[in-house]
Design a protein around this motif. Structure first.
Motif, PDB file in Angstrom:
ATOM      1  N   GLN A 149       0.988  -1.124   0.066  1.00 33.50           N
ATOM      2  CA  GLN A 149       0.096  -0.032  -0.008  1.00 33.50           C
ATOM      3  C   GLN A 149       0.853   1.303  -0.043  1.00 33.50           C
ATOM      4  O   GLN A 149       1.637   1.433   0.848  1.00 33.50           O
ATOM      5  N   LYS A 150       0.840   2.219  -1.062  1.00 31.88           N
ATOM      6  CA  LYS A 150       1.507   3.269  -1.078  1.00 31.88           C
ATOM      7  C   LYS A 150       0.816   4.334  -0.776  1.00 31.88           C
ATOM      8  O   LYS A 150      -0.327   4.683  -0.939  1.00 31.88           O
ATOM      9  N   ALA A 151       1.436   5.327  -0.253  1.00 30.88           N
ATOM     10  CA  ALA A 151       0.994   6.682  -0.111  1.00 30.88           C
ATOM     11  C   ALA A 151       0.529   7.584  -1.281  1.00 30.88           C
ATOM     12  O   ALA A 151       1.585   7.268  -2.093  1.00 30.88           O
ATOM     13  N   LYS A 152      -0.568   8.163  -1.356  1.00 30.64           N
ATOM     14  CA  LYS A 152      -0.830   8.788  -2.736  1.00 30.64           C
ATOM     15  C   LYS A 152       0.097  10.113  -2.590  1.00 30.64           C
ATOM     16  O   LYS A 152       0.476  10.776  -1.812  1.00 30.64           O
ATOM     17  N   ALA A 153       0.590  10.148  -3.903  1.00 29.92           N
ATOM     18  CA  ALA A 153       1.518  11.076  -4.042  1.00 29.92           C
ATOM     19  C   ALA A 153       0.921  12.514  -4.318  1.00 29.92           C
ATOM     20  O   ALA A 153      -0.160  12.690  -5.207  1.00 29.92           O
ATOM     21  N   LEU A 154       1.158  13.556  -3.597  1.00 29.61           N
ATOM     22  CA  LEU A 154       0.568  14.735  -3.847  1.00 29.61           C
ATOM     23  C   LEU A 154       1.024  15.616  -4.950  1.00 29.61           C
ATOM     24  O   LEU A 154       2.253  15.503  -5.192  1.00 29.61           O
ATOM     25  N   ARG A 155       0.076  16.116  -5.778  1.00 24.88           N
ATOM     26  CA  ARG A 155       0.530  16.767  -6.919  1.00 24.88           C
ATOM     27  C   ARG A 155       0.410  18.394  -6.586  1.00 24.88           C
ATOM     28  O   ARG A 155      -0.139  18.696  -5.611  1.00 24.88           O
ATOM     29  N   LEU A 156       0.898  18.933  -7.390  1.00 26.65           N
ATOM     30  CA  LEU A 156       0.936  20.433  -7.511  1.00 26.65           C
ATOM     31  C   LEU A 156      -0.303  21.062  -7.001  1.00 26.65           C
ATOM     32  O   LEU A 156      -0.705  22.228  -6.260  1.00 26.65           O
ATOM     33  N   GLU A 157      -1.278  20.448  -7.861  1.00 23.15           N
ATOM     34  CA  GLU A 157      -2.571  21.158  -7.642  1.00 23.15           C
ATOM     35  C   GLU A 157      -3.174  20.759  -6.276  1.00 23.15           C
ATOM     36  O   GLU A 157      -4.068  21.616  -5.602  1.00 23.15           O
ATOM     37  N   HIS A 158      -2.823  19.581  -5.803  1.00 22.16           N
ATOM     38  CA  HIS A 158      -3.389  19.354  -4.279  1.00 22.16           C
ATOM     39  C   HIS A 158      -2.796  20.465  -3.384  1.00 22.16           C
ATOM     40  O   HIS A 158      -3.579  20.677  -2.393  1.00 22.16           O
ATOM     41  N   ILE A 159      -1.591  20.652  -3.665  1.00 25.35           N
ATOM     42  CA  ILE A 159      -0.876  21.631  -2.432  1.00 25.35           C
ATOM     43  C   ILE A 159      -1.340  23.069  -2.902  1.00 25.35           C
ATOM     44  O   ILE A 159      -1.508  23.629  -1.791  1.00 25.35           O
ATOM     45  N   ASP A 160      -1.731  23.447  -3.802  1.00 22.82           N
ATOM     46  CA  ASP A 160      -2.328  24.813  -4.132  1.00 22.82           C
ATOM     47  C   ASP A 160      -3.608  24.701  -3.517  1.00 22.82           C
ATOM     48  O   ASP A 160      -3.927  25.582  -2.753  1.00 22.82           O
ATOM     49  N   ALA A 161      -4.624  23.551  -3.530  1.00 23.20           N
ATOM     50  CA  ALA A 161      -5.677  23.599  -2.825  1.00 23.20           C
ATOM     51  C   ALA A 161      -5.752  23.618  -1.347  1.00 23.20           C
ATOM     52  O   ALA A 161      -6.388  24.379  -0.794  1.00 23.20           O
ATOM     53  N   MET A 162      -4.819  22.942  -0.776  1.00 16.07           N
ATOM     54  CA  MET A 162      -4.698  23.030   0.702  1.00 16.07           C
ATOM     55  C   MET A 162      -4.111  24.499   0.945  1.00 16.07           C
ATOM     56  O   MET A 162      -4.493  25.078   2.169  1.00 16.07           O
ATOM     57  N   ALA A 163      -3.154  24.971   0.221  1.00 18.25           N
ATOM     58  CA  ALA A 163      -2.800  26.208   0.771  1.00 18.25           C
ATOM     59  C   ALA A 163      -3.757  27.263   0.580  1.00 18.25           C
ATOM     60  O   ALA A 163      -3.553  28.094   1.601  1.00 18.25           O
ATOM     61  N   ARG A 164      -4.482  27.288  -0.492  1.00 20.32           N
ATOM     62  CA  ARG A 164      -5.673  28.269  -0.630  1.00 20.32           C
ATOM     63  C   ARG A 164      -6.661  27.949   0.540  1.00 20.32           C
ATOM     64  O   ARG A 164      -7.308  29.255   1.133  1.00 20.32           O
ATOM     65  N   HIS A 165      -6.885  26.926   0.836  1.00 23.36           N
ATOM     66  CA  HIS A 165      -7.902  26.388   2.198  1.00 23.36           C
ATOM     67  C   HIS A 165      -7.460  27.035   3.332  1.00 23.36           C
ATOM     68  O   HIS A 165      -8.043  27.914   4.110  1.00 23.36           O
ATOM     69  N   LEU A 166      -6.227  26.947   3.561  1.00 24.57           N
ATOM     70  CA  LEU A 166      -5.445  27.573   4.617  1.00 24.57           C
ATOM     71  C   LEU A 166      -5.350  29.222   4.896  1.00 24.57           C
ATOM     72  O   LEU A 166      -5.837  29.443   6.023  1.00 24.57           O
ATOM     73  N   ARG A 167      -5.101  29.491   3.828  1.00 23.64           N
ATOM     74  CA  ARG A 167      -5.055  31.061   3.582  1.00 23.64           C
ATOM     75  C   ARG A 167      -6.408  31.631   3.832  1.00 23.64           C
ATOM     76  O   ARG A 167      -6.562  32.899   4.487  1.00 23.64           O
TER      77      ARG A 167
END
Length: 339
Positions: free
Chosen positions: A128-146
């Motif tokens: 079982q491998k961890a899901k690789a986060l893509r740039l769009e995922h990091i962008d979504a999390m950063a926008r959500h936090l800001r």
């Protein structure tokens, strides 16, 4: 009287109570020192895994030392309920116990090894491998936090996400970072890792994070967090309680996984169950591979020692962009247009 029969004088230095006590003390110190070095030779996580494995063997009914027949019965009883990789770990732990006790290791017996090989072939499961986060995922999390209301936790979480991804940090490395490990340069931030999974001897590793656009810059996010929390020394990433008060103790490593799952759920990701701190490392490497970043740069940023591991990530990131089928489909499409 023969020399060997002569009694030693009562006041001989070898037999005085003071010297006997000194000798015992030296022996005790020596044993404690040896044990300390033996403990240091194995990581805490490995010792913890070995202890857990032996506890499970004993809970089943096994006793140490054991024999090959008992081990075979243990393997057969757990073959369908445990992953073969877990059983291999159990055998390794039991084998190490016998080895360091100076007792013949039953794990090495052909019957045990053959049984384990059979279990591996019959019950093997994909890792079982961890899901690789893509740039769009990091962008979504950063926008959500800001977009969240002002809080210290908001600044901490944003810094943790950006640092974790762009620095390809393991969760243990992230929570171990101290202010004293940070070097601020004009071009960016240098983080010194005093110890890592691939640096058990403590020679130290460096991770460089160049400054970028403020909205996605890990260095800027980290500085904002340190200023908001008033942290001048000690642990960088710390627990924040429900009243938004920063605690003195460092953040627990397990909290990194919890945060990722929480953010993933809040952002509506459909792979939350497969999110873990390793998603940062897999994400950085596969995302860089899709952007055709050079092999050596990817390897350096993640601090990987194994070329094979890096190539695995690169192949994963490029399996759809660098694909033989793409060339053939384009060729077939061109032929269809001619008709």
């Amino acid at each position: 009287m023969p020399q060997s029969m002569k009694k030693q004088a009562p006041d001989s230095p070898r037999n005085t109570p003071a010297n006997l006590h000194s000798s015992d003390s030296r022996a005790l110190v020596s044993r404690e020192t040896v044990q300390a070095y033996l403990n240091a030779a194995t990581s805490d996580s490995t010792r913890k895994a070995y202890r857990s494995a032996i506890r499970q063997f004993e809970k089943w009914g096994g006793r140490l030392p054991t024999d090959s027949e008992t081990l075979v019965h243990y393997l057969l009883s757990r073959a369908e309920s445990l992953n073969p990789r877990t059983l291999e770990l159990h055998l390794t732990a039991i084998g190490q116990w016998h080895r360091y006790q100076g007792i013949a290791n039953p794990v090495l017996e052909p019957l045990v090894q053959k049984t384990m090989n059979g279990i591996r072939r019959v019950h093997a499961r994909p890792k079982q491998k961890a899901k690789a986060l893509r740039l769009e995922h990091i962008d979504a999390m950063a926008r959500h936090l800001r977009a969240q209301a002002e809080s210290k936790k908001k600044y901490r979480d944003l810094a943790l996400v950006l640092m974790g991804f762009f620095g390809a940090f393991r969760r243990g490395e992230l929570v171990a970072i101290r202010v004293e490990d940070l070097t601020w340069e004009e071009e960016g931030l240098i983080v010194r890792l005093p110890r890592s999974k691939t640096d058990q001897t403590g020679q130290g590793l460096l991770r460089a994070l160049p400054f970028g656009a403020k909205v996605v810059c890990p260095g800027t996010a980290l500085r904002n967090w340190l200023d908001a929390a008033g942290i001048k020394e000690g642990s960088v990433f710390r627990a924040v309680n429900r009243w938004d008060q920063v605690q003195q103790k460092p953040l627990n490593a397990g909290a990194v996984n919890q945060l990722l799952k929480q953010l993933g759920s809040e952002c509506g990701f459909d792979f939350v169950d497969n999110l873990s701190s390793h998603s940062f490392r897999r994400g950085l490497s596969t995302s860089a591979a899709r952007e055709k970043v050079e092999f050596e740069l990817i390897k350096k940023q993640g601090g990987w020692k194994s070329d094979a591991t890096v190539w695995e990530y690169i192949e994963e990131g490029q399996r759809l962009t660098d694909n033989a089928a793409t060339v053939l489909m384009e060729k077939l499409a061109a032929l269809s247009e001619v008709d």
